[in-house]
Design a protein around this motif. Structure first.
Motif, PDB file in Angstrom:
ATOM      1  N   ASP A   1       8.536  -3.153 -19.906  1.00 53.02           N
ATOM      2  CA  ASP A   1       9.333  -2.270 -19.043  1.00 53.02           C
ATOM      3  C   ASP A   1       8.554  -1.885 -17.792  1.00 53.02           C
ATOM      4  N   THR A   2       7.831  -2.836 -17.272  1.00 53.87           N
ATOM      5  CA  THR A   2       6.955  -2.600 -16.113  1.00 53.87           C
ATOM      6  C   THR A   2       7.271  -3.642 -15.040  1.00 53.87           C
ATOM      7  N   LEU A   3       7.688  -3.168 -13.894  1.00 54.12           N
ATOM      8  CA  LEU A   3       8.085  -4.055 -12.803  1.00 54.12           C
ATOM      9  C   LEU A   3       6.917  -4.243 -11.841  1.00 54.12           C
ATOM     10  N   ALA A   4       6.553  -5.492 -11.589  1.00 57.27           N
ATOM     11  CA  ALA A   4       5.553  -5.762 -10.553  1.00 57.27           C
ATOM     12  C   ALA A   4       6.253  -5.629  -9.209  1.00 57.27           C
ATOM     13  N   THR A   5       5.691  -4.812  -8.327  1.00 53.07           N
ATOM     14  CA  THR A   5       6.390  -4.544  -7.065  1.00 53.07           C
ATOM     15  C   THR A   5       5.694  -5.142  -5.842  1.00 53.07           C
ATOM     16  N   ARG A   6       4.376  -5.351  -5.919  1.00 50.25           N
ATOM     17  CA  ARG A   6       3.669  -5.854  -4.733  1.00 50.25           C
ATOM     18  C   ARG A   6       2.338  -6.461  -5.142  1.00 50.25           C
ATOM     19  N   ILE A   7       2.006  -7.571  -4.473  1.00 48.34           N
ATOM     20  CA  ILE A   7       0.698  -8.198  -4.726  1.00 48.34           C
ATOM     21  C   ILE A   7      -0.176  -7.956  -3.498  1.00 48.34           C
ATOM     22  N   ASP A   8      -1.302  -7.308  -3.705  1.00 55.10           N
ATOM     23  CA  ASP A   8      -2.263  -7.096  -2.615  1.00 55.10           C
ATOM     24  C   ASP A   8      -3.336  -8.166  -2.795  1.00 55.10           C
ATOM     25  N   VAL A   9      -3.148  -9.274  -2.087  1.00 57.68           N
ATOM     26  CA  VAL A   9      -4.002 -10.440  -2.303  1.00 57.68           C
ATOM     27  C   VAL A   9      -5.445 -10.139  -1.898  1.00 57.68           C
ATOM     28  N   ALA A  10      -5.604  -9.476  -0.762  1.00 60.08           N
ATOM     29  CA  ALA A  10      -6.958  -9.252  -0.235  1.00 60.08           C
ATOM     30  C   ALA A  10      -7.806  -8.425  -1.206  1.00 60.08           C
ATOM     31  N   ASN A  11      -7.180  -7.422  -1.835  1.00 59.65           N
ATOM     32  CA  ASN A  11      -7.948  -6.528  -2.715  1.00 59.65           C
ATOM     33  C   ASN A  11      -7.748  -6.835  -4.194  1.00 59.65           C
TER      34      ASN A  11
END
Ligand SMILES: Cc1cc2nc3c(=O)[nH]c(=O)nc-3n(C[C@H](O)[C@H](O)[C@H](O)COP(=O)(O)OP(=O)(O)OC[C@H]3O[C@@H](n4cnc5c(N)ncnc54)[C@H](O)[C@@H]3O)c2cc1C
Length: 460
Positions: free
Chosen positions: A76-86
């Motif tokens: 029940d956990t939605l991935a919302t954004r990938i911060d590639v640099a960090n």
């Protein structure tokens, strides 16, 4: 090392399992939007037909089985954004927004049902009796309607693999099915000469099939759901208690796209054969990405078989491995009531478009020796290259029990190995009269292709 996989279906779980299998010390977290990891989407039609009950038995592995492998599940956990640099993944759950740090990320967010520009499909939704079928949530919504409202009639928009399986599922429950197909024949992945056998099987089981019918809109009225379509340039409409739209899948790749990944064919994310996205430390696999095809180069066949393999490769390479996805040859099979239809490789027009010089022949061969009771014909179309003699593709339709699915696998193996049509006659295939023939049906069909290419000259 901490590996994070997004997606709890074929690709994400395969990746997590492989990573834990290769290195039991690696920390693996799987982020899943819903509460149902590792469920077999492919089995959903058989839940509706009643062949598989209860729905929980569709789980490849239980929650406890998965946790026993050492992976951590964030359900029940939605991935919302990938911060590639960090190397951080933003997620949202019941407690709010937070971040998970990763060393390597594997994205297996799969596909979403397509709506094909049909007006009203999205807006009406399950509460109005308009359904799609892709996830466990879709399954529960449809199940609820079947239980609460007991619909007697259903319109299925689309007559490809899943639409056909669902037609059987509904018909098995006594629901009268109208099936609408835009193309000239059902199951457009087969040549019409074979797909017509599937069409006949549908009619024999009471499915009302309308080909050449392009659906434009779905509307809810006082008398039921009305599907507006065009047939031969004229408007037509069909009414039912329930509408199920099965008009394809579209890659669910927005997280990767937002993070800067390149998009390829069918708006799927471009990956190499090691399942690398080109973004540092980010792999992707399954229905969200393009697929390497051994004959075509690149394609997008959203299939469970491919998602499992790609996920496993991503899991291995996230650990520093160098595994490569060897490529698909587009092998597919479907059971429609008592008929099995299968294909692998290319059809003639696909092969011609890819630059081959294809020719196709059709043969009818018995599944086993005719003198042994119960022999049944299998229709087989072989496509080969007239310049090189290479096998390019095979299509088969036979009755249930004719081992049609396993016979297509012989052709798939031959395609993978790059065999010529003639070499298939050299294969040492099994034989006993109740199960086959000295020349198996697989070989009877390829010999027909060879005969058509090199007819024996009869002296004048
Ligand atoms: C009814 C049906 C029958 C099928 N039958 C067959 C068959 O017989 N044979 C075959 O080979 N293939 C079949 N397929 C296709 C097969 O199911 C898919 O190819 C396969 O499920 C793809 O797996 P995947 O892991 O890439 O994606 P999906 O199965 O689409 O799973 C995506 C996962 O990602 C999660 N997710 C998505 N977005 C997020 C996010 N932002 N954050 C967290 N999690 C997220 C979802 O909850 C899900 O767990 C069928 C498909 C359907 C719909």
């Amino acid at each position: 090392m901490h590996i994070v996989a997004i997606g709890g279906s074929d690709a994400g779980i395969s990746a997590a399992l492989r990573a834990r299998e290769l290195d039991p010390t690696v920390d693996v977290t799987v982020v899943v939007a819903d509460a149902y990891p590792n469920y077999s989407i492919c089995g959903i039609p058989y839940y509706f037909s009643g062949d598989v009950q209860p729905w929980q038995s569709l789980a490849h592995r239980t929650h406890a089985d998965l946790e026993a492998t050492g992976m951590r599940l964030r359900l029940d956990t939605l991935a919302t954004r990938i911060d590639v640099a960090n190397r951080r993944l933003s997620v949202r759950d019941a407690h709010g927004d937070s971040e998970i740090g990763y060393d390597e990320l594997i994205v297996g967010t799969g596909a979403l049902p397509a709506f094909a520009g049909i007006h009203g499909l999205d807006a009406l939704g399950p509460e109005c009796g308009v359904h799609v079928i892709h996830s466990t949530g879709d399954t529960f919504a449809l199940d609820q309607q079947l239980k609460d409202r007991d619909p007697r009639t259903a319109i299925i928009i689309g007559a490809e693999y899943v639409g056909l399986e669902m037609a059987e599922g509904f018909a098995s429950r006594g629901i009268r099915v109208t099936q609408l197909q835009r193309g000239p024949e059902v199951l457009s992945t087969l040549d019409p000469e074979l797909a017509v056998v599937v069409h006949t099987e549908l009619l024999d089981h009471g499915v009302d099939v309308h080909t050449g019918t392009t659906v434009k809109a779905v509307e809810k009225t006082a008398t039921g759901l009305v599907v507006h379509a065009q047939y031969a340039g004229e408007p037509v409409s069909h009414t039912a208690d329930l509408v199920l739209a099965v008009v394809g899948a579209r890659p669910n790749a927005s997280r990767l796209e937002d993070a800067g990944a390149s998009v390829g064919a069918f708006r799927a994310v471009a990956v190499d054969q090691q399942m690398r996205t080109g973004l540092p430390h980010v792999f992707a696999a399954g229905d969200g990405v393009i697929t390497h095809h051994r004959l075509l180069g690149v394609t997008y066949p959203p299939l469970g078989t491919t998602a499992h393999k790609q996920g496993r490769i991503a899991g291995e390479n996230a650990l520093g491995g160098q595994a490569r996805f060897a490529g698909s040859v587009g092998t597919q099979v479907v059971k429609v009531f008592d008929v099995v239809a299968a294909r692998t490789g290319l059809r003639e027009h696909e092969a011609a478009a890819a630059g081959y010089s294809p020719a196709t022949t059709q043969a009818i061969a018995d599944d086993h020796k005719r003198y042994y009771p119960g022999a049944q014909p299998i229709n087989i179309r072989i496509t080969g290259d007239t310049h090189t003699g290479l096998l390019l593709g095979a299509q088969l339709v036979g009755r249930l029990g004719t081992e049609t699915a396993k016979r297509v696998d012989t052709y798939a193996t031959a395609l993978f190995a790059g065999l010529t049509v003639e070499q298939i006659s050299d294969l040492d295939l099994s034989y006993t009269p109740p199960l086959g023939s000295a020349w198996d049906a697989v070989q009877t069909a390829t010999q027909e292709w060879s005969r058509a290419r090199h007819p024996v000259e009869v002296p004048a």
